[in-house]
Write a protein that holds these residues in place. Structure first.
Motif, PDB file in Angstrom:
ATOM      1  N   GLY A 125       0.793  -1.225   0.000  1.00  0.00           N
ATOM      2  CA  GLY A 125       0.000   0.000   0.000  1.00  0.00           C
ATOM      3  C   GLY A 125       0.822   1.271   0.000  1.00  0.00           C
ATOM      4  N   TYR A 126       2.116   1.161  -0.235  1.00  0.00           N
ATOM      5  CA  TYR A 126       3.015   2.314  -0.086  1.00  0.00           C
ATOM      6  C   TYR A 126       2.633   3.472  -1.000  1.00  0.00           C
ATOM      7  CZ  TYR A 126       7.344   5.006   0.242  1.00  0.00           C
ATOM      8  OH  TYR A 126       8.251   6.009   0.444  1.00  0.00           O
ATOM      9  N   ALA A 127       2.286   3.196  -2.249  1.00  0.00           N
ATOM     10  CA  ALA A 127       2.005   4.263  -3.223  1.00  0.00           C
ATOM     11  C   ALA A 127       0.529   4.645  -3.275  1.00  0.00           C
ATOM     12  CB  ALA A 127       2.469   3.835  -4.614  1.00  0.00           C
ATOM     13  N   PHE A 128      -0.324   3.978  -2.533  1.00  0.00           N
ATOM     14  CA  PHE A 128      -1.755   4.267  -2.585  1.00  0.00           C
ATOM     15  C   PHE A 128      -2.041   5.612  -1.930  1.00  0.00           C
ATOM     16  CE2 PHE A 128      -6.117   4.140  -1.060  1.00  0.00           C
ATOM     17  CZ  PHE A 128      -6.791   3.617  -2.153  1.00  0.00           C
ATOM     18  N   SER A 129      -2.759   6.479  -2.643  1.00  0.00           N
ATOM     19  CA  SER A 129      -3.039   7.812  -2.109  1.00  0.00           C
ATOM     20  C   SER A 129      -4.514   8.149  -2.257  1.00  0.00           C
ATOM     21  CB  SER A 129      -2.204   8.873  -2.844  1.00  0.00           C
ATOM     22  OG  SER A 129      -2.597   8.973  -4.209  1.00  0.00           O
ATOM     23  N   GLY A 135      -8.283  18.469   0.919  1.00  0.00           N
ATOM     24  CA  GLY A 135      -7.861  18.393  -0.469  1.00  0.00           C
ATOM     25  C   GLY A 135      -6.402  18.012  -0.655  1.00  0.00           C
ATOM     26  N   GLN A 136      -5.695  17.754   0.432  1.00  0.00           N
ATOM     27  CA  GLN A 136      -4.293  17.368   0.351  1.00  0.00           C
ATOM     28  C   GLN A 136      -4.167  15.861   0.051  1.00  0.00           C
ATOM     29  OE1 GLN A 136      -1.606  19.608   0.678  1.00  0.00           O
ATOM     30  NE2 GLN A 136      -3.337  21.048   0.520  1.00  0.00           N
ATOM     31  N   THR A 137      -3.131  15.510  -0.689  1.00  0.00           N
ATOM     32  CA  THR A 137      -2.863  14.102  -0.988  1.00  0.00           C
ATOM     33  C   THR A 137      -2.205  13.447   0.212  1.00  0.00           C
ATOM     34  OG1 THR A 137      -2.588  14.560  -3.350  1.00  0.00           O
ATOM     35  CG2 THR A 137      -1.639  12.512  -2.504  1.00  0.00           C
ATOM     36  N   VAL A 138      -2.760  12.333   0.637  1.00  0.00           N
ATOM     37  CA  VAL A 138      -2.207  11.587   1.768  1.00  0.00           C
ATOM     38  C   VAL A 138      -1.978  10.140   1.340  1.00  0.00           C
ATOM     39  CG1 VAL A 138      -3.274  13.067   3.498  1.00  0.00           C
ATOM     40  CG2 VAL A 138      -4.514  11.069   2.664  1.00  0.00           C
ATOM     41  N   PHE A 139      -1.079   9.479   2.076  1.00  0.00           N
ATOM     42  CA  PHE A 139      -0.738   8.085   1.804  1.00  0.00           C
ATOM     43  C   PHE A 139      -1.068   7.265   3.052  1.00  0.00           C
ATOM     44  CE2 PHE A 139       1.796  10.737  -0.939  1.00  0.00           C
ATOM     45  CZ  PHE A 139       1.777  10.066  -2.159  1.00  0.00           C
ATOM     46  N   PRO A 140      -2.311   6.837   3.176  1.00  0.00           N
ATOM     47  CA  PRO A 140      -2.783   6.277   4.451  1.00  0.00           C
ATOM     48  C   PRO A 140      -2.143   4.956   4.845  1.00  0.00           C
ATOM     49  CG  PRO A 140      -4.448   6.016   2.737  1.00  0.00           C
ATOM     50  CD  PRO A 140      -3.381   6.900   2.177  1.00  0.00           C
ATOM     51  N   TYR A 141      -1.521   4.257   3.910  1.00  0.00           N
ATOM     52  CA  TYR A 141      -0.989   2.940   4.254  1.00  0.00           C
ATOM     53  C   TYR A 141       0.519   2.934   4.472  1.00  0.00           C
ATOM     54  CZ  TYR A 141      -5.610   1.241   3.157  1.00  0.00           C
ATOM     55  OH  TYR A 141      -6.969   1.032   3.165  1.00  0.00           O
ATOM     56  N   ARG A 142       1.146   4.094   4.435  1.00  0.00           N
ATOM     57  CA  ARG A 142       2.583   4.114   4.712  1.00  0.00           C
ATOM     58  C   ARG A 142       2.867   3.839   6.184  1.00  0.00           C
ATOM     59  NH1 ARG A 142       5.324   8.602   0.597  1.00  0.00           N
ATOM     60  NH2 ARG A 142       4.658   7.485  -1.296  1.00  0.00           N
ATOM     61  N   ASP A 143       1.946   4.235   7.044  1.00  0.00           N
ATOM     62  CA  ASP A 143       2.090   3.926   8.475  1.00  0.00           C
ATOM     63  C   ASP A 143       1.326   2.658   8.860  1.00  0.00           C
ATOM     64  OD1 ASP A 143       3.657   6.180   8.943  1.00  0.00           O
ATOM     65  OD2 ASP A 143       1.900   7.456   9.271  1.00  0.00           O
ATOM     66  N   HIS A 144       0.598   2.101   7.910  1.00  0.00           N
ATOM     67  CA  HIS A 144      -0.167   0.880   8.163  1.00  0.00           C
ATOM     68  C   HIS A 144       0.056  -0.077   6.987  1.00  0.00           C
ATOM     69  CE1 HIS A 144      -2.248   2.973  11.423  1.00  0.00           C
ATOM     70  NE2 HIS A 144      -2.371   3.990  10.593  1.00  0.00           N
ATOM     71  N   PRO A 145       1.247  -0.634   6.892  1.00  0.00           N
ATOM     72  CA  PRO A 145       1.624  -1.409   5.697  1.00  0.00           C
ATOM     73  C   PRO A 145       0.778  -2.665   5.508  1.00  0.00           C
ATOM     74  CG  PRO A 145       3.280  -1.640   7.429  1.00  0.00           C
ATOM     75  CD  PRO A 145       2.342  -0.575   7.884  1.00  0.00           C
ATOM     76  N   LEU A 146       0.600  -3.007   4.225  1.00  0.00           N
ATOM     77  CA  LEU A 146      -0.119  -4.211   3.839  1.00  0.00           C
ATOM     78  C   LEU A 146       0.836  -5.114   3.057  1.00  0.00           C
ATOM     79  CD1 LEU A 146      -3.459  -2.661   2.506  1.00  0.00           C
ATOM     80  CD2 LEU A 146      -3.060  -3.673   4.757  1.00  0.00           C
ATOM     81  N   PRO A 147       0.879  -6.396   3.366  1.00  0.00           N
ATOM     82  CA  PRO A 147       1.770  -7.292   2.623  1.00  0.00           C
ATOM     83  C   PRO A 147       1.201  -7.656   1.262  1.00  0.00           C
ATOM     84  CG  PRO A 147       0.535  -8.536   4.246  1.00  0.00           C
ATOM     85  CD  PRO A 147       0.181  -7.085   4.467  1.00  0.00           C
ATOM     86  N   ILE A 148       2.086  -8.060   0.372  1.00  0.00           N
ATOM     87  CA  ILE A 148       1.677  -8.654  -0.901  1.00  0.00           C
ATOM     88  C   ILE A 148       1.295 -10.108  -0.599  1.00  0.00           C
ATOM     89  CG2 ILE A 148       2.442  -9.383  -3.189  1.00  0.00           C
ATOM     90  CD1 ILE A 148       4.388  -7.020  -3.176  1.00  0.00           C
ATOM     91  N   PRO A 149       0.037 -10.488  -0.803  1.00  0.00           N
ATOM     92  CA  PRO A 149      -0.354 -11.854  -0.443  1.00  0.00           C
ATOM     93  C   PRO A 149       0.059 -12.867  -1.506  1.00  0.00           C
ATOM     94  CG  PRO A 149      -2.238 -10.667  -1.286  1.00  0.00           C
ATOM     95  CD  PRO A 149      -1.100  -9.677  -1.257  1.00  0.00           C
ATOM     96  N   THR A 150       0.211 -14.088  -1.089  1.00  0.00           N
ATOM     97  CA  THR A 150       0.388 -15.183  -2.041  1.00  0.00           C
ATOM     98  C   THR A 150      -0.975 -15.541  -2.631  1.00  0.00           C
ATOM     99  OG1 THR A 150       0.020 -16.936  -0.417  1.00  0.00           O
ATOM    100  CG2 THR A 150       2.279 -16.102  -0.649  1.00  0.00           C
ATOM    101  N   LEU A 151      -0.954 -16.250  -3.745  1.00  0.00           N
ATOM    102  CA  LEU A 151      -2.207 -16.735  -4.329  1.00  0.00           C
ATOM    103  C   LEU A 151      -2.933 -17.619  -3.333  1.00  0.00           C
ATOM    104  CD1 LEU A 151      -4.224 -17.258  -6.619  1.00  0.00           C
ATOM    105  CD2 LEU A 151      -2.628 -18.970  -7.535  1.00  0.00           C
TER     106      LEU A 151
END
Length: 332
Positions: A125-129, A135-151
């Protein structure tokens, strides 16, 4: 093309769809999605609206291809999930779309060149904004990281009665196909997953290795048939009954004309899904159509009128809200 019945199997009845208010058709689709598994659907849902498919789990709502995205999409009214799979260097299929990890995560390099242990430490979620209330752009998942899941993790997180449309997004195809086969074999998930790829090599290999695989026809085949209907008025080699096909409802394309001293290029937004095109696709029997890129109530209604089985959207939350807002006027 695998022709087993599926929970999307229902005759196209545009007149029945248009005769009912929007909210009634949506309710029917929701009941059908909750009540039936991927392999079965009774005729009672024949005139339901298209099912809503969350593109990469709803990339407009939540960091794409994460377990949280898949969970949120279902809570937001999605009835099926589109997931994108690649394979790590050591053979683990994971849910990720771009070739380079820097596009969405705090990592870098091609996913295919990195082992799973290193991929697992990245923040999907690092680049998700999004925009905050000021009206400001924020990156809510930089402090709440999400892993890349396996299939395997993604399939385990989704109820077994939710259809999964799995997009194989990597070349060369062989390592990815073999890794996907291994997981679907071990989880006994072939009946709940339908597979898509823009690379014919991937689906051809799957068809050979696992005849029970449920596959979309190739994108090239779908596009060429649409172009023949639109430009030449021809229905060349309509698909066999049971075929699944998917492509954008609207698509920017280039028409290239070659002549003696060069070439001419015309750019156009192709509204190529017309009643004539749908009739061509379904002329040999029931064929299942999925419209990609449906983001507005107008496009949803157009797909419904044409007889699509499903529509794919980046934001189930926004699409559901927009459809709900239209419901009162539709019922008057």
């Amino acid at each position: 093309m695998h022709s087993a019945s599926s929970r999307f199997d229902r005759p196209a009845t545009p007149s029945a769809r248009s005769a009912r208010p929007e909210w009634t058709r949506l309710a029917a689709a929701g009941v059908a999605a909750l009540a039936f598994a991927f392999g079965t659907l009774t005729p009672a849902a024949a005139s339901a609206a298209p099912l809503i498919v969350a593109h990469r789990g709803g990339t407009g709502d939540t960091p794409e291809n994460t377990v949280q995205a898949f969970t949120n999409a279902l809570q937001n009214g999605a009835q099926a999930l589109w997931m994108t799979v690649q394979v790590t260097r050591d053979g683990v299929p994971v849910m990720y779309r771009p070739a380079d990890l820097s596009a969405l995560t705090d990592g870098r390099g091609k996913l295919a060149d990195i082992d799973y242990a290193d991929v697992h430490r990245l923040n999907a979620g690092y680049a998700f904004s999004r925009k905050d209330t000021s009206g400001q752009t924020v990156f809510p998942y930089r402090d709440h990281p999400l892993p890349i899941p396996t299939l395997r993790e993604a399939l385990a997180a989704v109820p077994a009665n939710v259809p999964v449309l799995l997009d194989m997004k990597q070349t060369p195809a062989a390592p990815l196909v073999e890794a996907v086969i291994k997981v679907l074999d071990e989880t006994n998930a072939w009946s709940r997953v339908r597979l898509y790829s823009t690379e014919a090599e991937a689906t051809d290999r799957l068809r050979t290795r696992r005849p029970q695989a449920q596959l979309f026809e190739s994108r090239d085949t779908t596009r060429n048939r649409l172009v023949a209907v639109a430009l030449a008025g021809r229905c060349d080699a309509p698909p066999a009954p049971g075929t699944w096909a998917g492509i954008e409802l609207h698509r920017q394309v280039e028409v290239v004309e070659h002549f003696t001293l060069g070439e001419g290029i015309s750019k156009v937004v192709a509204n190529w899904w017309t009643p004539a095109a749908v009739q061509c696709f379904k002329s040999r029997g029931d064929v299942h159509l999925v419209a990609f890129g449906v983001e507005t109530p107008q496009d949803f209604e157009a797909a419904s009128q044409l007889g699509f089985d499903a529509v794919m959207t980046d934001s189930p939350a926004r699409l559901r809200a927009a459809l709900a807002n239209q419901a009162p006027s539709a019922s008057k």
